[in-house]
Design a protein around this motif. Structure first.
Motif, PDB file in Angstrom:
ATOM      1  N   THR A 147       1.031  14.863  11.495  1.00 51.43           N
ATOM      2  CA  THR A 147      -0.050  13.942  11.846  1.00 51.43           C
ATOM      3  C   THR A 147      -0.863  13.656  10.590  1.00 51.43           C
ATOM      4  O   THR A 147      -1.235  14.582   9.861  1.00 51.43           O
ATOM      5  CB  THR A 147      -0.953  14.550  12.936  1.00 51.43           C
ATOM      6  N   TRP A 148      -1.151  12.388  10.356  1.00 51.99           N
ATOM      7  CA  TRP A 148      -1.876  11.982   9.140  1.00 51.99           C
ATOM      8  C   TRP A 148      -3.194  11.298   9.495  1.00 51.99           C
ATOM      9  O   TRP A 148      -3.254  10.474  10.412  1.00 51.99           O
ATOM     10  CB  TRP A 148      -1.037  11.002   8.320  1.00 51.99           C
ATOM     11  N   LEU A 149      -4.235  11.654   8.760  1.00 52.56           N
ATOM     12  CA  LEU A 149      -5.503  10.927   8.798  1.00 52.56           C
ATOM     13  C   LEU A 149      -5.670  10.307   7.422  1.00 52.56           C
ATOM     14  O   LEU A 149      -5.798  11.036   6.419  1.00 52.56           O
ATOM     15  CB  LEU A 149      -6.658  11.878   9.113  1.00 52.56           C
ATOM     16  N   VAL A 150      -5.650   8.980   7.345  1.00 50.13           N
ATOM     17  CA  VAL A 150      -5.631   8.287   6.050  1.00 50.13           C
ATOM     18  C   VAL A 150      -6.877   7.426   5.894  1.00 50.13           C
ATOM     19  O   VAL A 150      -7.228   6.649   6.792  1.00 50.13           O
ATOM     20  CB  VAL A 150      -4.363   7.416   5.900  1.00 50.13           C
ATOM     21  N   ALA A 151      -7.535   7.571   4.743  1.00 51.86           N
ATOM     22  CA  ALA A 151      -8.732   6.782   4.426  1.00 51.86           C
ATOM     23  C   ALA A 151      -8.347   5.642   3.486  1.00 51.86           C
ATOM     24  O   ALA A 151      -7.749   5.873   2.434  1.00 51.86           O
ATOM     25  CB  ALA A 151      -9.789   7.666   3.777  1.00 51.86           C
ATOM     26  N   PHE A 152      -8.688   4.433   3.879  1.00 54.96           N
ATOM     27  CA  PHE A 152      -8.485   3.244   3.045  1.00 54.96           C
ATOM     28  C   PHE A 152      -9.848   2.899   2.448  1.00 54.96           C
ATOM     29  O   PHE A 152     -10.806   2.633   3.181  1.00 54.96           O
ATOM     30  CB  PHE A 152      -7.941   2.087   3.885  1.00 54.96           C
ATOM     31  N   TYR A 153      -9.945   2.894   1.120  1.00 51.34           N
ATOM     32  CA  TYR A 153     -11.248   2.784   0.466  1.00 51.34           C
ATOM     33  C   TYR A 153     -11.152   1.964  -0.816  1.00 51.34           C
ATOM     34  O   TYR A 153     -10.059   1.570  -1.244  1.00 51.34           O
ATOM     35  CB  TYR A 153     -11.766   4.190   0.119  1.00 51.34           C
ATOM     36  N   THR A 154     -12.308   1.695  -1.421  1.00 56.52           N
ATOM     37  CA  THR A 154     -12.360   1.129  -2.768  1.00 56.52           C
ATOM     38  C   THR A 154     -13.354   1.944  -3.583  1.00 56.52           C
ATOM     39  O   THR A 154     -14.300   2.520  -3.036  1.00 56.52           O
ATOM     40  CB  THR A 154     -12.803  -0.351  -2.779  1.00 56.52           C
ATOM     41  N   ALA A 155     -13.142   1.992  -4.883  1.00 56.91           N
ATOM     42  CA  ALA A 155     -13.993   2.799  -5.751  1.00 56.91           C
ATOM     43  C   ALA A 155     -15.380   2.193  -5.925  1.00 56.91           C
ATOM     44  O   ALA A 155     -16.343   2.906  -6.219  1.00 56.91           O
ATOM     45  CB  ALA A 155     -13.323   2.969  -7.114  1.00 56.91           C
ATOM     46  N   ASN A 199     -10.031  -5.832   5.713  1.00 60.74           N
ATOM     47  CA  ASN A 199     -10.693  -6.779   4.823  1.00 60.74           C
ATOM     48  C   ASN A 199     -11.259  -6.006   3.629  1.00 60.74           C
ATOM     49  O   ASN A 199     -12.131  -5.160   3.791  1.00 60.74           O
ATOM     50  CB  ASN A 199     -11.816  -7.497   5.577  1.00 60.74           C
ATOM     51  N   ASP A 200     -10.750  -6.303   2.419  1.00 61.14           N
ATOM     52  CA  ASP A 200     -11.183  -5.568   1.229  1.00 61.14           C
ATOM     53  C   ASP A 200     -12.098  -6.399   0.324  1.00 61.14           C
ATOM     54  O   ASP A 200     -12.231  -6.117  -0.859  1.00 61.14           O
ATOM     55  CB  ASP A 200      -9.977  -5.086   0.422  1.00 61.14           C
ATOM     56  N   SER A 201     -12.756  -7.411   0.893  1.00 62.49           N
ATOM     57  CA  SER A 201     -13.649  -8.255   0.098  1.00 62.49           C
ATOM     58  C   SER A 201     -14.965  -7.536  -0.181  1.00 62.49           C
ATOM     59  O   SER A 201     -15.250  -6.472   0.388  1.00 62.49           O
ATOM     60  CB  SER A 201     -13.931  -9.564   0.831  1.00 62.49           C
ATOM     61  N   ALA A 202     -15.772  -8.123  -1.059  1.00 59.54           N
ATOM     62  CA  ALA A 202     -17.041  -7.510  -1.455  1.00 59.54           C
ATOM     63  C   ALA A 202     -18.024  -7.408  -0.295  1.00 59.54           C
ATOM     64  O   ALA A 202     -18.919  -6.560  -0.318  1.00 59.54           O
ATOM     65  CB  ALA A 202     -17.657  -8.308  -2.605  1.00 59.54           C
ATOM     66  N   LEU A 207     -14.843  -1.206   5.136  1.00 58.68           N
ATOM     67  CA  LEU A 207     -14.656  -0.205   4.085  1.00 58.68           C
ATOM     68  C   LEU A 207     -15.712   0.882   4.227  1.00 58.68           C
ATOM     69  O   LEU A 207     -16.905   0.586   4.233  1.00 58.68           O
ATOM     70  CB  LEU A 207     -14.751  -0.855   2.703  1.00 58.68           C
ATOM     71  N   PRO A 208     -15.287   2.142   4.307  1.00 57.75           N
ATOM     72  CA  PRO A 208     -13.890   2.557   4.402  1.00 57.75           C
ATOM     73  C   PRO A 208     -13.340   2.346   5.808  1.00 57.75           C
ATOM     74  O   PRO A 208     -14.104   2.128   6.747  1.00 57.75           O
ATOM     75  CB  PRO A 208     -13.965   4.054   4.082  1.00 57.75           C
ATOM     76  N   THR A 209     -12.020   2.423   5.942  1.00 59.30           N
ATOM     77  CA  THR A 209     -11.360   2.454   7.246  1.00 59.30           C
ATOM     78  C   THR A 209     -10.532   3.735   7.322  1.00 59.30           C
ATOM     79  O   THR A 209      -9.809   4.056   6.386  1.00 59.30           O
ATOM     80  CB  THR A 209     -10.442   1.230   7.436  1.00 59.30           C
ATOM     81  N   ILE A 210     -10.654   4.463   8.421  1.00 60.17           N
ATOM     82  CA  ILE A 210      -9.897   5.691   8.627  1.00 60.17           C
ATOM     83  C   ILE A 210      -8.906   5.450   9.763  1.00 60.17           C
ATOM     84  O   ILE A 210      -9.292   5.005  10.853  1.00 60.17           O
ATOM     85  CB  ILE A 210     -10.817   6.876   9.004  1.00 60.17           C
ATOM     86  N   LYS A 217       3.051   6.363  13.693  1.00 55.84           N
ATOM     87  CA  LYS A 217       2.461   5.187  14.319  1.00 55.84           C
ATOM     88  C   LYS A 217       0.940   5.319  14.359  1.00 55.84           C
ATOM     89  O   LYS A 217       0.402   6.401  14.582  1.00 55.84           O
ATOM     90  CB  LYS A 217       2.985   5.002  15.745  1.00 55.84           C
ATOM     91  N   GLU A 218       0.259   4.190  14.159  1.00 52.02           N
ATOM     92  CA  GLU A 218      -1.204   4.199  14.256  1.00 52.02           C
ATOM     93  C   GLU A 218      -1.627   4.393  15.709  1.00 52.02           C
ATOM     94  O   GLU A 218      -1.164   3.682  16.593  1.00 52.02           O
ATOM     95  CB  GLU A 218      -1.776   2.884  13.723  1.00 52.02           C
ATOM     96  N   VAL A 219      -2.525   5.365  15.932  1.00 59.95           N
ATOM     97  CA  VAL A 219      -3.017   5.601  17.289  1.00 59.95           C
ATOM     98  C   VAL A 219      -4.521   5.370  17.412  1.00 59.95           C
ATOM     99  O   VAL A 219      -5.030   5.170  18.516  1.00 59.95           O
ATOM    100  CB  VAL A 219      -2.682   7.033  17.761  1.00 59.95           C
ATOM    101  N   SER A 220      -5.223   5.383  16.284  1.00 58.30           N
ATOM    102  CA  SER A 220      -6.671   5.179  16.343  1.00 58.30           C
ATOM    103  C   SER A 220      -7.188   4.841  14.959  1.00 58.30           C
ATOM    104  O   SER A 220      -6.602   5.254  13.947  1.00 58.30           O
ATOM    105  CB  SER A 220      -7.352   6.452  16.864  1.00 58.30           C
ATOM    106  N   ARG A 221      -8.289   4.098  14.920  1.00 59.33           N
ATOM    107  CA  ARG A 221      -8.923   3.791  13.632  1.00 59.33           C
ATOM    108  C   ARG A 221     -10.412   3.598  13.823  1.00 59.33           C
ATOM    109  O   ARG A 221     -10.893   3.265  14.898  1.00 59.33           O
ATOM    110  CB  ARG A 221      -8.314   2.543  12.985  1.00 59.33           C
ATOM    111  N   ARG A 222     -11.156   3.810  12.725  1.00 55.35           N
ATOM    112  CA  ARG A 222     -12.589   3.530  12.671  1.00 55.35           C
ATOM    113  C   ARG A 222     -12.896   2.891  11.307  1.00 55.35           C
ATOM    114  O   ARG A 222     -12.426   3.395  10.301  1.00 55.35           O
ATOM    115  CB  ARG A 222     -13.424   4.813  12.826  1.00 55.35           C
TER     116      ARG A 222
END
Length: 276
Positions: A147-155, A199-202, A207-210, A217-222
């Motif tokens: 099971t993976w929990l992945v954070a999508f972010y920008t610096a 959406n990775d715009s300014a 951002l972030p999205t977890i 398979k994706e089962v949940s996100r915030r």
């Protein structure tokens, strides 16, 4: 982050200096001794005029709006989100009072940004950093029992910066061989944002999205979207993350079903052929 930890961070030069710069104009005006030195020509200059009051009031509104949008939930995150707006407002005020003072403040502003970068989290973490969306997809498919929990972010996003230590602490506390934490910088790898509809715009509020992945398979996100396809606001505090993904239950389930490791000395079965 506890209040005690917040106050200990305030002692670091970055926060101390930036708080001083953010309040520099107001302190110079309201401090009689300092004001008489900086503005020696008239006593009336030690009072805020209508234009200066308008600038400060506008700054207050901007700081409140931007910090809420950034998802700031602690004193330190509020300060970090507001520093840039406060310093820009002070720069305008110093130029408004005297061009020479404005130039001096601008030089100090730039030097402090170069010499005193914002402190980054240096505590324990158990996070896998992905460099490509293909690498992320390959890892998800490699062993679907994980099971993976992945954070999508920008610096560059303040909300992502504020969330980084929270995510690191969670990964250190909850990571198992079949419950893993990952991160991918969608600012550097926009293909990941495109594939996972982020959406990775300014001005993005995603951002972030977890995202929680089970069986690849994706089962949940915030943050998530509601029935009317509107983004639901989410504050990325430690308690909110635990509740949103039910981390305690997820941890117990994964711990009860740990992956069986293959041992190098395991006996090898061989087929015996009967001889006549």
């Amino acid at each position: 982050m506890s209040l005690k930890e917040d106050f200990s961070l305030l002692l670091k030069p970055y926060y101390f200096v930036n708080i001083f710069l953010s309040l520099s104009y107001l302190l110079s005006k309201k401090g009689p001794i300092v004001c008489s030195i900086i503005f020696p020509h008239s006593e009336s200059q030690c009072e805020l005029d209508s234009r200066e009051s308008e600038i400060l009031f506008f700054l207050l509104i901007v700081v409140m709006m931007r910090t809420r949008k950034a998802g700031s939930v602690t004193m330190i995150s509020y300060l970090s989100s507001s520093f840039i707006y406060c310093k820009v407002a002070n720069l305008i005020l110093w130029f408004y009072a005297d061009v020479r003072l404005g130039i001096m403040f601008a030089i100090i502003f730039v030097l402090c940004g170069l010499i005193l970068p914002e402190p980054t989290y240096s505590g324990p973490e158990n996070v896998v950093y992905f460099r490509t969306v293909a690498g992320l997809d390959e890892e998800l498919e490699r062993d679907k029992r994980v099971t993976w929990l992945v954070a999508f972010y920008t610096a560059w996003n303040p909300a992502c910066t504020n969330f980084a230590p929270v995510y690191a602490k969670l990964s250190s506390a909850y990571a198992l061989e079949n419950l893993k934490f990952g991160k991918i910088d969608v600012g550097r790898y926009p293909d990941a944002a495109k594939k996972y509809r982020i959406n990775d715009s300014a001005v993005s509020r995603q951002l972030p999205t977890i995202i929680l992945f089970k069986q690849a398979k994706e089962v949940s996100r915030r943050p998530d979207v509601d029935a009317s396809n509107k983004l639901v606001k989410f504050f990325f505090s430690e308690d909110n993350i635990k509740a949103a993904f039910d981390l305690n239950k997820l941890y117990d389930e994964c711990k009860a079903n740990l992956l069986k490791k293959k041992t190098a000395n395991a006996p090898v079965k061989s087929e015996h052929v009967k001889s006549d």
